[in-house]
Design a protein around this motif. Structure first.
Motif: not given
Length: 242
Positions: A108-116, A143-144
């Protein structure tokens, strides 16, 4: 995520094992500096420590492991270092995905990783999808991520949904956090001797046990995690009741 107590489990000799452990993985740069190596070498070694932590968590029976991999403040680092971190993420994600799958790990991912960059986002989303049917350790990567930003986004959701002020309680906020659905946080570990939370899981850590250890993250191994779990088992958790 609830702050209700019954979140640890008893295994083996009856000692409590935290159901959910979070780690602030600190000390990569200092590890490299002490060896007169470039910082990227410390980050590479830190990735190996991630591997050991995941294996150790599975062995100890920890249900959820959350790792602080890239903070929203890390963008302030030199562009070369940020680029190195992104490249390492791509490399290790591709290298480790098969082992994670074999070991029944969910991701699972948390944070605003779609900025990568789009290709990294695609790889991350693909890894989450591939591991989604597993039922073992729940590995969450921040992530982010920044806890203050997470809280701001949760409040914005509450406002956008038009909730009446009197209906906004802790459950309403928790349901809109990145970590909704994760077990309550039992144990927060920070490596490298620093004793602060650095904007990580501030809401979730309200009743977590905090453990600060001197080990630099690249040197962290299964024995360190086992000692941390043993320390958790010796603590008495009172949740403000007495």
């Amino acid at each position: 995520m609830s702050s209700a107590p019954a979140s640890s489990v008893a295994v083996g000799d009856g000692a409590a094992v935290p159901r959910h452990v979070a780690i602030i993985m600190d000390g990569n740069g200092r590890w490299a500096a002490r060896r007169h190596l470039p910082r990227v070498a410390g980050h590479r070694a830190g990735m190996e420590a991630v591997r050991r932590a995941i294996r150790g968590a599975g062995t100890l029976g920890i249900g959820a492991l959350t790792l602080f991999a890239f903070s929203s403040e890390n963008w302030r680092r030199p562009a070369e270092e940020v680029g190195d971190l992104m490249g390492l993420m791509r490399f290790y994600l591709k290298r480790e995905i098969d082992e994670l799958d074999r070991n029944n790990v969910r991701l699972r991912l948390i944070g605003d990783w779609r900025r990568f960059d789009p290709d990294l986002v695609r790889d991350l989303d693909g890894a989450v999808a591939r591991l989604s049917g597993n039922s073992g350790l729940l590995l969450t990567i921040a992530l982010n991520y920044g806890a203050q930003d997470e809280l701001v986004r949760a409040v914005r959701k509450v406002m956008a949904e038009g909730l009446a002020p009197e209906s906004v309680d802790t459950a309403a906020i928790e349901a809109r956090l990145d970590t909704h659905g994760l077990p309550p946080l039992d144990l927060m570990i920070r490596t490298s001797g620093e004793a602060r939370l650095s904007n990580f899981l501030l809401w979730q850590a309200a009743y977590a046990e905090l453990l600060f250890i001197d080990t630099l993250w690249p040197d962290f191994d299964a024995a360190d995690l086992e000692r941390a779990v043993a320390e958790f088992g010796r603590r008495e958790r009172r949740y403000g009741g007495r």
